[in-house]
Motif scaffolding. Structure first.
Motif, PDB file in Angstrom:
ATOM      1  N   PHE A 440       0.835  -1.210   0.000  1.00 37.26           N
ATOM      2  CA  PHE A 440       0.000   0.000   0.000  1.00 37.26           C
ATOM      3  C   PHE A 440       0.866   1.254   0.000  1.00 37.26           C
ATOM      4  CE2 PHE A 440      -2.478   3.405   1.884  1.00 37.26           C
ATOM      5  CZ  PHE A 440      -3.635   3.336   1.123  1.00 37.26           C
ATOM      6  N   HIS A 441       1.904   1.199   0.815  1.00 40.64           N
ATOM      7  CA  HIS A 441       2.805   2.324   0.948  1.00 40.64           C
ATOM      8  C   HIS A 441       3.341   2.768  -0.412  1.00 40.64           C
ATOM      9  CE1 HIS A 441       4.388   4.424   4.319  1.00 40.64           C
ATOM     10  NE2 HIS A 441       5.550   4.565   3.707  1.00 40.64           N
ATOM     11  N   ARG A 442       3.680   1.778  -1.209  1.00 45.59           N
ATOM     12  CA  ARG A 442       4.367   2.082  -2.458  1.00 45.59           C
ATOM     13  C   ARG A 442       3.434   2.206  -3.664  1.00 45.59           C
ATOM     14  NH1 ARG A 442      10.259   1.200  -3.771  1.00 45.59           N
ATOM     15  NH2 ARG A 442      10.222   1.268  -6.044  1.00 45.59           N
ATOM     16  N   TYR A 443       2.329   1.453  -3.637  1.00 45.42           N
ATOM     17  CA  TYR A 443       1.508   1.386  -4.865  1.00 45.42           C
ATOM     18  C   TYR A 443       0.048   1.744  -4.617  1.00 45.42           C
ATOM     19  CZ  TYR A 443       5.471  -1.573  -6.165  1.00 45.42           C
ATOM     20  OH  TYR A 443       6.724  -2.066  -6.400  1.00 45.42           O
ATOM     21  N   LYS A 444      -0.228   2.562  -3.622  1.00 43.87           N
ATOM     22  CA  LYS A 444      -1.628   2.715  -3.200  1.00 43.87           C
ATOM     23  C   LYS A 444      -2.574   3.060  -4.347  1.00 43.87           C
ATOM     24  CE  LYS A 444      -0.075   6.146  -0.504  1.00 43.87           C
ATOM     25  NZ  LYS A 444       0.361   6.897   0.481  1.00 43.87           N
ATOM     26  N   ALA A 445      -2.136   3.919  -5.256  1.00 41.72           N
ATOM     27  CA  ALA A 445      -3.057   4.310  -6.323  1.00 41.72           C
ATOM     28  C   ALA A 445      -3.052   3.289  -7.458  1.00 41.72           C
ATOM     29  CB  ALA A 445      -2.664   5.678  -6.858  1.00 41.72           C
ATOM     30  N   ARG A 446      -2.030   2.445  -7.510  1.00 34.81           N
ATOM     31  CA  ARG A 446      -1.885   1.558  -8.668  1.00 34.81           C
ATOM     32  C   ARG A 446      -2.594   0.208  -8.484  1.00 34.81           C
ATOM     33  NH1 ARG A 446      -2.280  -1.364 -11.967  1.00 34.81           N
ATOM     34  NH2 ARG A 446      -0.930  -1.992 -13.691  1.00 34.81           N
ATOM     35  N   PHE A 447      -2.471  -0.366  -7.279  1.00 32.43           N
ATOM     36  CA  PHE A 447      -3.050  -1.701  -7.075  1.00 32.43           C
ATOM     37  C   PHE A 447      -4.114  -1.697  -5.980  1.00 32.43           C
ATOM     38  CE2 PHE A 447       1.324  -3.104  -8.476  1.00 32.43           C
ATOM     39  CZ  PHE A 447       0.902  -3.572  -9.719  1.00 32.43           C
ATOM     40  N   VAL A 448      -5.204  -2.396  -6.262  1.00 30.92           N
ATOM     41  CA  VAL A 448      -6.184  -2.666  -5.202  1.00 30.92           C
ATOM     42  C   VAL A 448      -5.710  -3.918  -4.475  1.00 30.92           C
ATOM     43  CG1 VAL A 448      -8.534  -3.500  -4.785  1.00 30.92           C
ATOM     44  CG2 VAL A 448      -8.141  -1.573  -6.326  1.00 30.92           C
ATOM     45  N   ILE A 449      -5.689  -3.845  -3.153  1.00 33.04           N
ATOM     46  CA  ILE A 449      -5.166  -4.988  -2.385  1.00 33.04           C
ATOM     47  C   ILE A 449      -6.310  -5.789  -1.764  1.00 33.04           C
ATOM     48  CG2 ILE A 449      -3.726  -5.682  -0.419  1.00 33.04           C
ATOM     49  CD1 ILE A 449      -2.242  -2.975  -0.776  1.00 33.04           C
ATOM     50  N   ILE A 450      -6.266  -7.106  -1.975  1.00 30.67           N
ATOM     51  CA  ILE A 450      -7.159  -8.004  -1.231  1.00 30.67           C
ATOM     52  C   ILE A 450      -6.301  -8.647  -0.145  1.00 30.67           C
ATOM     53  CG2 ILE A 450      -8.674 -10.014  -1.321  1.00 30.67           C
ATOM     54  CD1 ILE A 450      -9.170  -9.463  -4.275  1.00 30.67           C
ATOM     55  N   LYS A 466      -6.891  -1.332   7.510  1.00 32.28           N
ATOM     56  CA  LYS A 466      -6.137  -0.144   7.941  1.00 32.28           C
ATOM     57  C   LYS A 466      -4.703  -0.158   7.407  1.00 32.28           C
ATOM     58  CE  LYS A 466      -7.310  -0.232  12.358  1.00 32.28           C
ATOM     59  NZ  LYS A 466      -7.356   0.199  13.756  1.00 32.28           N
ATOM     60  N   LEU A 467      -4.199  -1.357   7.118  1.00 27.56           N
ATOM     61  CA  LEU A 467      -2.845  -1.432   6.546  1.00 27.56           C
ATOM     62  C   LEU A 467      -2.858  -1.209   5.035  1.00 27.56           C
ATOM     63  CD1 LEU A 467      -1.394  -4.446   8.571  1.00 27.56           C
ATOM     64  CD2 LEU A 467      -0.742  -2.045   8.762  1.00 27.56           C
ATOM     65  N   GLY A 468      -4.052  -1.216   4.440  1.00 28.19           N
ATOM     66  CA  GLY A 468      -4.113  -0.894   3.012  1.00 28.19           C
ATOM     67  C   GLY A 468      -4.989  -1.792   2.155  1.00 28.19           C
ATOM     68  N   ALA A 469      -5.594  -2.825   2.753  1.00 32.22           N
ATOM     69  CA  ALA A 469      -6.446  -3.708   1.941  1.00 32.22           C
ATOM     70  C   ALA A 469      -7.805  -3.050   1.697  1.00 32.22           C
ATOM     71  CB  ALA A 469      -6.640  -5.046   2.649  1.00 32.22           C
ATOM     72  N   THR A 470      -8.305  -3.207   0.477  1.00 30.14           N
ATOM     73  CA  THR A 470      -9.638  -2.687   0.152  1.00 30.14           C
ATOM     74  C   THR A 470     -10.687  -3.768   0.406  1.00 30.14           C
ATOM     75  OG1 THR A 470      -8.707  -1.224  -1.512  1.00 30.14           O
ATOM     76  CG2 THR A 470     -11.020  -1.762  -1.763  1.00 30.14           C
ATOM     77  N   LEU A 471     -10.262  -5.014   0.183  1.00 25.42           N
ATOM     78  CA  LEU A 471     -11.139  -6.167   0.409  1.00 25.42           C
ATOM     79  C   LEU A 471     -10.365  -7.189   1.241  1.00 25.42           C
ATOM     80  CD1 LEU A 471     -12.199  -6.549  -3.344  1.00 25.42           C
ATOM     81  CD2 LEU A 471     -13.660  -5.610  -1.555  1.00 25.42           C
ATOM     82  N   VAL A 472     -11.080  -8.123   1.851  1.00 21.74           N
ATOM     83  CA  VAL A 472     -10.386  -9.202   2.574  1.00 21.74           C
ATOM     84  C   VAL A 472     -10.966 -10.559   2.165  1.00 21.74           C
ATOM     85  CG1 VAL A 472      -9.695  -7.910   4.640  1.00 21.74           C
ATOM     86  CG2 VAL A 472     -11.947  -8.954   4.548  1.00 21.74           C
ATOM     87  N   GLN A 473     -10.171 -11.586   2.346  1.00 21.10           N
ATOM     88  CA  GLN A 473     -10.634 -12.957   2.067  1.00 21.10           C
ATOM     89  C   GLN A 473     -10.184 -13.872   3.203  1.00 21.10           C
ATOM     90  OE1 GLN A 473      -8.500 -14.036  -1.489  1.00 21.10           O
ATOM     91  NE2 GLN A 473     -10.175 -13.475  -2.842  1.00 21.10           N
ATOM     92  N   PHE A 474     -10.871 -15.008   3.323  1.00 23.75           N
ATOM     93  CA  PHE A 474     -10.400 -16.023   4.269  1.00 23.75           C
ATOM     94  C   PHE A 474     -10.956 -17.390   3.910  1.00 23.75           C
ATOM     95  CE2 PHE A 474     -13.964 -13.670   6.306  1.00 23.75           C
ATOM     96  CZ  PHE A 474     -14.924 -14.656   6.242  1.00 23.75           C
TER      97      PHE A 474
END
Ligand SMILES: Cc1cc2nc3c(=O)[nH]c(=O)nc-3n(C[C@H](O)[C@H](O)[C@H](O)COP(=O)(O)O)c2cc1C
Length: 513
Positions: A440-450, A466-474
């Motif tokens: 997230f720190h480096r690519y926040k605008a470029r990649f959506v993080i799951i 809060k660390l940068g994920a837009t979605l979560v999985q489990f």
């Protein structure tokens, strides 16, 4: 308006029960005996007017008193806890009211007006609180389901072969999903729409950020039922171009003390052709991702070029199919393949990405990342990935290969000594979180993080957000907590957002990165 109406109805019920109790006490039959519509005497003197020897009228007083007192307490204090009692009492009331109406109409063949009034009051109360106390009902169902799962069902399941239990669960989910009334019931019990969790990402509507990770629904059987129990999206697969029947050694194991699962499935799936045939023609109600990886069979894939061709064909088949899916996951990180060609080495990754570029993919691709990478390794891979327009996001990440991870219970781990597989759950959590933060720190605008790995509650999911994920999985969290887990995480997330003063999930993404 609903609250005063509920109050009034509870008081009517209470008055009705008092009246019948008084008449019973005085041995007088209320004046509705012997006319063409009703015969209170026949009903009230029947054996069914008692419950374990106690007149139902007396029980009615207790029932309506509970409703009235819990409602008054809630209205006075604004404390929601009495509402749980209210919902519970009324739900039991509904059950008995249906039974008593049945007895009057079918068994006794006579109607007691006062008893019917009580049933009507109970049904009306039930109808009235549905919207008002939906969240409380949902919490109650989730808590009950969690208690039942953890204390009974899981104990039995964990005595049996995990592979068989997995198959049984998938089969049950597939069957339940095909029954409209079950879907309706599950939606009624488990589902709550939280506006604060709704996001539109690449034009895809995610009603909530909680998804099922790749590796549970290999063959696309659960897309009908999962949205009804709270999932906002899922990954099907990992699917490969050719089928793989699974290994003849341990594929799945449990490590309860480590809150983990041993995994060595190697993409046990029926192959892209059959999965496409199965899914085509169905309209799918929520975002469905197709996770794709190389065929795990030396007959088809034994080197880099074959692996690339194989993955390319699988992507191409889905791209050209009529399957109603929304995005791809490209699994470059499976640690359990016989003849694994890994694609997280930059040179190989470039070759694969160049080949996939030829497909002019129209759906977003998320790269499923390994978690045993250093921050530098992650960055060097993502610096390459960002040059490919179709790679829109990353799933961070896959299973834990490192058996020295501190979350393992050493004794438990010994059971899998000599086995080649990897591990899910708690041992993946920290590495996953660290990489999410770096990404997230480096690519926040470029990649959506799951964010994926070691989510065992809303707090864990929120941490990833809060660390940068837009979605979560489990997966593992659901196996340890029960099928209500997605709904539980969603409800918990809304509470956590509210507590931190956020009105929408987007405000919390990356605040701790
Ligand atoms: C039984 C099982 C099978 C899995 N199979 C796959 C798979 O086929 N493809 C994949 O990308 N990840 C697979 N995974 C990894 C999960 O998607 C996920 O990344 C990992 O389990 C961490 O999440 P968790 O701790 O919530 O389980 C599998 C995990 C489990 C538990």
């Amino acid at each position: 308006m609903r609250k005063p109406a509920l109050m009034l109805l509870s008081l009517i019920g209470l008055f009705d029960s008092f009246y019948l109790s008084y008449k019973h006490f005085k041995n007088i039959i209320p004046p509705c005996t012997g006319n063409i519509f009703s015969d209170c005497g026949q009903v009230l003197t029947s054996e069914y007017a008692y419950f374990f020897g106690i007149p139902l009228a007396y029980i009615g007083i207790i029932y309506y008193a509970i409703l009235t007192v819990s409602l008054v307490t809630y209205l006075k204090t604004k404390d929601h806890r009495p509402i749980y009692l209210f919902i519970l009492a009324n739900s039991v009331g509904i059950f008995f009211s249906v039974y008593f109406v049945f007895l009057q109409l079918v068994v006794i063949k006579a109607i007691c007006t006062y008893c019917m009034l009580s049933a009507l009051v109970t049904f009306s109360i039930f109808g009235l609180w549905q919207k008002l106390f939906n969240l409380e009902k949902n919490n109650l169902v989730i808590a009950s389901s969690s208690i039942i799962y953890q204390n009974f069902i899981k104990r039995i399941f964990f005595l049996l072969n995990p592979e068989i239990i997995h198959d049984v669960m998938v089969l049950s989910g597939a069957v339940f999903g095909r029954i409209r009334v079950v879907r309706f019931l599950f939606r009624y019990l488990f589902l709550i729409r939280h506006k604060s969790l709704h996001q539109e990402i690449f034009g895809i509507n995610f009603k909530n950020p909680v998804g099922l990770a790749a590796g549970f629904d290999y063959n696309g059987n659960l897309w009908r039922i999962l949205p009804c129990i709270g999932f906002g999206f899922q990954a099907v697969g990992t699917v490969s171009n050719h089928p793989f029947k699974g290994y003849n050694r341990i594929m799945l194991g449990r490590l309860p003390k480590s809150k983990s699962l041993y995994v060595n499935k190697g993409f046990k799936n029926i192959g892209s052709e059959k999965i496409i045939k199965k899914l085509e023609g169905s309209s799918i109600a929520y975002p469905l991702g197709i996770s794709i990886g190389q065929t795990n069979d030396k007959k088809f894939v034994s080197g880099l070029e074959e692996a690339i061709e194989d993955i390319y064909h699988c992507f191409s088949s889905f791209q050209n199919s009529k399957v109603d899916f929304t995005h791809f996951e490209l699994n470059i990180s499976c640690p359990n393949l016989e003849n694994s060609v890994d694609f997280y080495t930059p040179v190989r990754f470039i070759k694969l990405a160049d080949k996939l570029k030829e497909l002019k993919l129209t759906k977003p691709v998320f790269i499923k990342m390994p978690i045993n990478l250093t921050a530098n390794q992650l960055v060097s891979l993502l610096d390459i990935a960002k040059e490919y327009y179709f790679i829109k996001g990353v799933v961070i990440g896959n299973l834990q290969k490192n058996r020295k991870n501190k979350s393992f219970d050493r004794e438990e781990l010994k059971r899998f000594a000599g086995e080649p597989g990897s591990f899910s759950g708690l041992p993946t959590q920290k590495d996953s979180n660290d990489l999410i933060k770096t990404c997230f720190h480096r690519y926040k605008a470029r990649f959506v993080i799951i964010g994926c790995g070691g989510v065992f509650g809303a707090i864990d999911a929120y941490k990833k957000i809060k660390l940068g994920a837009t979605l979560v999985q489990f997966i593992t969290g659901m196996i340890y907590n029960g099928p209500q887990f997605a709904a539980e995480v969603n409800n918990g997330l809304t509470e956590l957002l509210k507590k931190d003063g956020y009105s929408h999930i987007s405000e919390a993404i990356g605040v701790e990165a």
